[in-house]
Scaffold this active site. Structure first.
Site, short mmCIF file in Angstrom:
data_model
loop_
_atom_site.label_atom_id
_atom_site.label_comp_id
_atom_site.label_asym_id
_atom_site.label_seq_id
_atom_site.Cartn_x
_atom_site.Cartn_y
_atom_site.Cartn_z
N ASP A 75 40.70 42.69 45.91
CA ASP A 75 40.07 42.95 44.59
C ASP A 75 38.56 42.66 44.64
O ASP A 75 37.78 43.38 44.03
CB ASP A 75 40.78 42.22 43.43
CG ASP A 75 40.87 40.71 43.57
OD1 ASP A 75 40.52 40.17 44.65
OD2 ASP A 75 41.30 40.06 42.60
N ALA A 91 51.55 27.99 41.80
CA ALA A 91 52.47 28.60 42.77
C ALA A 91 51.98 29.97 43.23
O ALA A 91 52.71 30.71 43.88
CB ALA A 91 53.86 28.72 42.16
N SER A 116 49.51 31.16 36.81
CA SER A 116 49.64 30.40 35.56
C SER A 116 48.28 30.29 34.87
O SER A 116 48.20 30.22 33.65
CB SER A 116 50.19 29.00 35.85
OG SER A 116 49.25 28.23 36.57
N ASP A 136 44.57 39.17 38.41
CA ASP A 136 45.55 38.40 37.64
C ASP A 136 45.43 38.67 36.15
O ASP A 136 46.43 38.86 35.44
CB ASP A 136 45.34 36.90 37.86
CG ASP A 136 45.32 36.52 39.33
OD1 ASP A 136 45.60 37.39 40.17
OD2 ASP A 136 45.00 35.35 39.62
P1 ADP Z 1 47.95 29.68 39.64
O1 ADP Z 1 47.14 30.47 38.69
O2 ADP Z 1 48.32 30.46 40.83
O3 ADP Z 1 49.17 29.06 39.02
P2 ADP Z 1 45.55 28.13 39.71
O4 ADP Z 1 45.11 27.02 40.58
O5 ADP Z 1 44.72 29.35 39.61
O6 ADP Z 1 47.05 28.48 40.14
O7 ADP Z 1 45.72 27.59 38.22
C1 ADP Z 1 46.46 26.42 37.98
C2 ADP Z 1 45.71 25.59 36.96
O8 ADP Z 1 45.72 26.27 35.69
C3 ADP Z 1 46.35 24.25 36.70
O9 ADP Z 1 45.90 23.28 37.61
C4 ADP Z 1 45.87 23.94 35.28
O10 ADP Z 1 44.56 23.47 35.29
C5 ADP Z 1 45.86 25.34 34.64
N1 ADP Z 1 47.14 25.63 33.96
C6 ADP Z 1 48.00 26.62 34.25
N2 ADP Z 1 49.06 26.61 33.41
C7 ADP Z 1 48.87 25.59 32.55
C8 ADP Z 1 49.62 25.05 31.44
N3 ADP Z 1 50.78 25.56 31.06
N4 ADP Z 1 49.07 23.98 30.81
C9 ADP Z 1 47.89 23.46 31.19
N5 ADP Z 1 47.17 23.93 32.21
C10 ADP Z 1 47.64 24.97 32.90
MG MG Z 2 45.20 31.25 39.10
#
Ligand code: ADP
Ligand code: MG
Length: 422
Positions: free
Chosen positions: A52, A146, A150, A206
């Site tokens: 990307d 993961a 998220s 994403d």
């Molecule tokens: P991914 O997007 O692959 O899951 P990232 O490292 O990009 O991993 O994002 C993860 C971060 O996003 C977490 O460490 C947190 O700071 C934030 N995050 C994601 N989901 C939540 C949630 N449900 N509540 C609070 N923070 C979140």
């Molecule tokens: Mg992410």
């Protein structure tokens, strides 16, 4: 280990339960009732990885897993955010005091994501910039960290909430040109929130998937011009299952590795005199482009990174052609080749990802690859329905045998992008 390997089959998301949790947390920690609830999905990328930022083509789908935010606007310029995922007290501050990551006034930790969205939208002219205070409670069933995005599920659900609270209607993704224009704007704000607000590098795939994907479809996404197409994904009709394997090995993009890949691709593009490395082989061939790069003095490492981007672009196009020809069962070798390229040329795989993808193939998966940024995180495997249990068991056994965390397996379907849920 026979018999105790469970594959979670998420055919339909239990978004109502997640929404109920978000509402409860809102009531308990912030007081009163939210003005509404909005949900946005995590994503998994079928192919087109680490392209990307090189103007390439990706093919993500939105997961049934969702993050729900319960939100209410405030008139006093203050922001309060709380998440079920983070047990501490709500974060609270004034939006006017918020600064980008790395500066005084930067928000620390997870609140930087939703606060970053509000901050990014507040920089804009017009209605989207009108919400300057917010109460927000977050609940999610997207696995955090993961490689399933998220973070985008969080920023995109927040962005949609803010848009609707500002009076901009937010119907289902793909509802029409206006709707799409809004979502394109929200994607940009979410990318900005992650890059500048949270200081976390992200190329935009994403957020596009989370806001713009349609149920039953892959999102064919051209990063060079931001255009999307919706490609039907007919797995069930062909007796196929897409398994996502969360290795539960932290995918944190260790020590600037992502930035280094990006920089190598930027250098290759500069040597070729093109803004979009991934497009450089259109009208010629990958070998031609690599020859040109060599002649221009590209280092061995830059050549390998470029070869990944250029060949991945070819694989993505070939995979889309197979899907359009009604041959989803034939895409396996392209998934395998993508993994090999990410491991050998781009060097973003990890032992955990290699072990589970090898095990999946050996147990009969049609194809398997790491997905997302790499260095841990998740893999995917395309499996015939009848082989799901054998593949799940083999993958789990191999990971545990290698001394890795026990992976989490889930059979996924292509779900819809972000929407209002209450
Ligand atoms: P991914 O997007 O692959 O899951 P990232 O490292 O990009 O991993 O994002 C993860 C971060 O996003 C977490 O460490 C947190 O700071 C934030 N995050 C994601 N989901 C939540 C949630 N449900 N509540 C609070 N923070 C979140
Ligand atoms: Mg992410």
């Amino acid at each position: 280990m026979t018999g105790d390997v469970a594959v979670d089959r998420v055919a339909a998301p239990d978004v109502e339960r997640t929404a109920a949790t978000a509402r409860e947390i809102f009531q308990r920690s912030l007081g009163g009732e939210p003005a509404g609830l909005w949900a946005a999905p995590g994503r998994v990328n079928l192919i087109g990885e680490h392209v990307d930022y090189a103007g390439g083509t990706s093919l993500p789908l939105a997961l049934p897993h969702r993050t729900v935010v319960a939100a209410r606007p405030r008139e006093d310029g203050r922001v309060r955010v709380i998440s079920a995922w983070a047990p501490e007290e709500p974060w609270e501050g004034a939006l006017a005091d918020v600064r980008p990551a790395g500066q005084d006034g930067a928000v620390a930790g997870w609140p930087a994501y939703p606060v970053g969205v509000l901050w990014a939208l507040a920089q804009r002219e017009g209605r989207l910039g009108e919400v300057t205070g917010l109460d927000l409670a977050v609940a999610s069933d997207v696995p955090v960290g993961a490689g399933l995005s998220s973070s985008a599920a969080l920023t995109c659900s927040t962005a949609l909430a803010v848009a609707e609270l500002a009076g901009v209607p937010s119907s289902a993704p793909g509802a029409g040109a206006d709707e799409d224009a809004l979502r394109v704007e929200l994607v940009a704000a979410c990318v900005r929130a992650e890059n500048e607000g949270a200081g976390s590098p992200t190329g935009g795939m994403d957020q596009q998937a989370s806001l713009r994907a349609r149920a039953g479809h892959l999102l064919l996404l051209d990063a060079a011009d931001g255009t999307v197409e919706h490609v039907p994904l007919a797995l069930e009709e062909h007796g196929l299952v897409l398994l996502v394997v969360d290795t539960r090995a932290n995918h944190a993009l260790v020590d600037g590795q992502y930035a280094a890949r990006r920089a190598a691709c930027d250098r290759a593009a500069a040597l070729l005199g093109t803004p979009h490395l991934a497009r450089a082989a259109r009208g010629s061939s990958v070998l031609d482009v690599l020859d040109r790069l060599r002649a221009a003095g590209a280092e061995a490492e830059v050549l390998r990174r470029a070869r990944h981007v250029l060949t991945e672009e070819e694989r993505t196009r070939a995979l889309v052609a197979l899907l359009r020809a009604g041959r989803p069962g034939d895409v396996g070798p392209l998934l395998d080749a993508s993994h090999a390229s990410l491991r050998e040329d781009h060097e973003v795989s990890s032992p955990e990802l290699d072990v589970v993808t090898d095990a999946a193939r050996a147990a009969g998966a049609l194809g398997a690859r790491m997905t997302g940024g790499g260095f841990g995180g998740s893999a995917l495997a395309l499996v015939r329905e009848g082989d799901v249990d054998a593949v799940a068991e083999a993958v789990t056994r191999a990971a545990v045998h290698a001394g890795h965390p026990r992976p989490q397996l889930v059979a996924v379907v292509a779900a819809a992008g972000a929407s209002r849920v209450g």
